[in-house]
Design an enzyme around this catalytic site. Structure first.
Site, PDB file in Angstrom:
ATOM      1  N   HIS A 185     -11.981  -5.692   6.888  1.00 31.51           N
ATOM      2  CA  HIS A 185     -11.425  -5.715   5.534  1.00 31.51           C
ATOM      3  C   HIS A 185     -12.322  -6.446   4.542  1.00 31.51           C
ATOM      4  CE1 HIS A 185      -7.703  -4.681   7.829  1.00 31.51           C
ATOM      5  NE2 HIS A 185      -7.609  -3.840   6.831  1.00 31.51           N
TER       6      HIS A 185
ATOM      7  N   ASP B  66      -0.831  -1.723   5.706  1.00 39.93           N
ATOM      8  CA  ASP B  66      -0.639  -3.026   6.349  1.00 39.93           C
ATOM      9  C   ASP B  66      -0.879  -4.191   5.402  1.00 39.93           C
ATOM     10  OD1 ASP B  66      -3.489  -3.345   6.219  1.00 39.93           O
ATOM     11  OD2 ASP B  66      -3.656  -2.182   8.064  1.00 39.93           O
TER      12      ASP B  66
ATOM     13  N   ASP C   9       0.587   4.502   0.091  1.00 38.21           N
ATOM     14  CA  ASP C   9       0.566   4.784   1.534  1.00 38.21           C
ATOM     15  C   ASP C   9       1.684   5.773   1.840  1.00 38.21           C
ATOM     16  OD1 ASP C   9      -0.721   3.474   4.216  1.00 38.21           O
ATOM     17  OD2 ASP C   9       1.334   4.133   4.574  1.00 38.21           O
TER      18      ASP C   9
ATOM     19  N   ASP D 295       1.874  10.961  -0.622  1.00 35.91           N
ATOM     20  CA  ASP D 295       0.612  11.510  -0.148  1.00 35.91           C
ATOM     21  C   ASP D 295      -0.491  11.167  -1.145  1.00 35.91           C
ATOM     22  OD1 ASP D 295      -0.947  13.611   1.560  1.00 35.91           O
ATOM     23  OD2 ASP D 295      -1.242  14.226  -0.529  1.00 35.91           O
ATOM     24  N   ALA D 296      -1.630  10.724  -0.647  1.00 36.65           N
ATOM     25  CA  ALA D 296      -2.711  10.269  -1.519  1.00 36.65           C
ATOM     26  C   ALA D 296      -3.210  11.381  -2.440  1.00 36.65           C
ATOM     27  CB  ALA D 296      -3.873   9.726  -0.674  1.00 36.65           C
TER      28      ALA D 296
ATOM     29  N   ASP E 114      -8.747   3.115   2.186  1.00 38.16           N
ATOM     30  CA  ASP E 114      -8.558   2.524   3.522  1.00 38.16           C
ATOM     31  C   ASP E 114      -7.719   3.506   4.332  1.00 38.16           C
ATOM     32  OD1 ASP E 114      -8.489   0.831   5.661  1.00 38.16           O
ATOM     33  OD2 ASP E 114      -7.088  -0.603   4.773  1.00 38.16           O
TER      34      ASP E 114
END
Length: 514
Positions: free
Chosen positions: A271, A295, A315, A349-350, A367
């Site tokens: 990260h 996360d 996300d 959804d991205a 990410d």
């Protein structure tokens, strides 16, 4: 007129209902097998294609074999009992063989062929039983109609109800019990045709299936205990994926669909490498977009910068962001980043978000999971990157994780070339300026990242925040140097028209690990 020829009889009506139920069960078994194979073998498109092809071919063979069954009613009941046992225990068998022996292909396709053959026998046998009953009011088209409606019901049930609420093991056993109950009702309606041995065998199979269903959560725990090295503290199946969190002493790991996403022993390396080179080189950090990273670890690193005013985290799975926001043990891992008032979490959804959003961002951080499927590969495509550049401010920066330049060398450089050739709204026709780099993350191996922007990259050494555990100026300088076996190679761009990235990704990882 004979009333039996004009009035629907209970046994005839049941056989049409049975056609519906067995069609539902058969397609559910097929979908479960395809899902398990995509989880354990990867490449969902290939696995679904193989499973569908083998299943349909087996059904055709089963339909041909049905002509050799002398007693259609007995053959139908026996096929249902066999399907209840083989289909019902299919998922537990596959997970157990994978967990204990690392074997998937042989038990998967063996069970699939048997299920397909037995399923293919059902319609011809039901049609023959109806004919033997003299059910002239029920034409063969009626049987096929019930079968097709059952297939539609299964295709709707699987994603909307079964996957969100049942484990694959439990779902397999539930529909195994359905086949056995179809057999049981058929035996009861035609009880004069069957001996006591059929009742005993059917009852034993039902008891075993119900017992396994009741114990399915324990079976899942047994499998997880052997699939994962550490203690499983959480495992859930959502509409989108299987979430598993394991722990050993102070070490926590997150797995999505059995693929590791982070290990607290070394996640800081990943990260910090993903976030800080891009953030430290940005001229403005007011408004940040993170795609993936449910996360909260990337958000944690972004929030180290005091001039960050807004972080939008997108996300797909709401359960992941909920767990890492509300679970005290998990939210502690991201320093409670998802509860920071500057962070807005959007579960979408991205691609859809990027296409619909009208915001402008100084930094876009990708990410995302590795491009193992079409759904993920499209998020590494030139079309998607070109959408993202429209959301980027004039001096903004995009950074993405790009897999391993060692284990999947062609895939890494395909992502780099694709991002480099994305549309540049500031300088049309020129593409983007990119900076590939890599570092070592023990959980993943040698791992790569790519920074891109509309304007030339700033060359001065970036100033990183204090108290980082890994990233320094020296580490950053070394990260930009590629060895001879990881250096750039000629590759095709990744597009939604051909998804070349999936081929590169699979070829690389298969070469090293299969």
């Amino acid at each position: 007129m004979n009333p039996d020829k004009t009035v629907v009889q209970p046994r005839e009506l049941w056989l049409l209902a049975a056609t519906f139920f067995v069609a539902v069960a058969g397609l559910i078994y097929e979908l479960i097998a395809a899902t398990i194979s995509s989880y354990l073998l990867g490449d969902s498109i290939r696995q679904f294609s193989f499973v569908i092809g083998v299943f349909l071919t087996s059904m055709g063979f089963g339909a041909w074999l049905s002509r050799f069954v002398s007693n259609a009613l007995t053959g139908f009941v026996r096929a249902q009992i066999a399907l209840g046992i083989i289909g019902g225990f299919c998922a537990p068998l596959l997970f157990m063989t994978y967990a204990f022996f690392g074997v998937v292909g042989l038990p998967l396709y063996s069970a699939l062929i048997l299920i397909g053959v037995l399923s293919g026998m059902e319609i011809p046998l039901i049609a023959r039983v109806l004919k033997d009953l003299g059910a002239t009011s029920f034409r063969f088209e009626n049987v096929l109609t019930a079968d097709y409606i059952g297939a539609l019901a299964a295709s709707l049930l699987f994603p909307l109800l079964i996957i969100p609420h049942l484990s694959l093991m439990a779902a397999s056993l539930v529909f195994g019990c359905l086949n056995l109950m179809v057999a049981g009702i058929s035996v009861w309606l035609f009880r004069n045709e069957f001996r006591i041995g059929t009742w005993i065998f059917l009852g034993t199979a039902l008891l075993a299936s119900f017992a396994a269903l009741i114990a399915s959560e324990k079976l899942v725990s047994v499998v997880d205990a052997n699939l994962f090295e550490d203690d499983v503290i959480l495992t859930e199946r959502t509409q989108y994926q299987t979430i598993t969190v394991t722990r050993f002493q102070d070490r926590t790991r997150l797995f999505l669909n059995h693929s590791i996403q982070f290990d607290t022993l070394d996640e800081y390396r990943y990260h910090e490498a993903l976030v800080h080179p891009a953030m430290a080189s940005a001229t403005n950090r007011t408004n940040i977009l993170i795609l993936g990273g449910g996360d909260g670890m990337a958000a944690r690193e972004v929030l180290r910068y005091d001039d960050v005013e807004s972080v939008t985290l997108v996300d797909l799975d709401p359960r992941v962001t909920q767990l890492f926001r509300d679970n005290p043990q998990l939210s502690a891992l991201n320093s409670n980043a998802l509860n920071d008032p500057r962070v807005t979490v959007i579960n979408q959804d991205a691609w859809q978000f990027a296409s619909q959003d009208q915001g402008q961002y100084e930094m876009i951080i990708l990410d995302l999971p590795d491009p193992k499927s079409l759904a993920l590969s499209k998020l590494y495509s030139i079309e998607f990157y070109s959408i993202l550049t429209e959301r980027l401010s004039a001096n903004g920066v995009i950074v993405t994780q790009a897999g391993s330049p060692l284990f999947a060398r062609e895939a890494f450089w395909s992502i780099a070339a694709t991002l480099e050739n994305a549309r540049n709204p500031i300088a049309p026709g020129q593409g983007l300026t990119i900076q590939p780099y890599h570092t070592y993350v023990p959980s993943f191996g040698q791992w790569g990242f790519i920074i891109a922007r509309n304007t030339p990259l700033m060359k001065p050494v970036p100033q990183f925040p204090d108290n980082l555990q890994f990233m320094t100026s020296d580490v950053w300088n070394a990260a930009q140097v590629f060895s001879a076996d990881t250096n750039e190679v000629d590759v095709d761009l990744n597009s939604i028209r051909d998804h070349r990235l999936i081929d590169y990704y699979e070829a690389g990882w298969n070469f090293w690990f299969r």
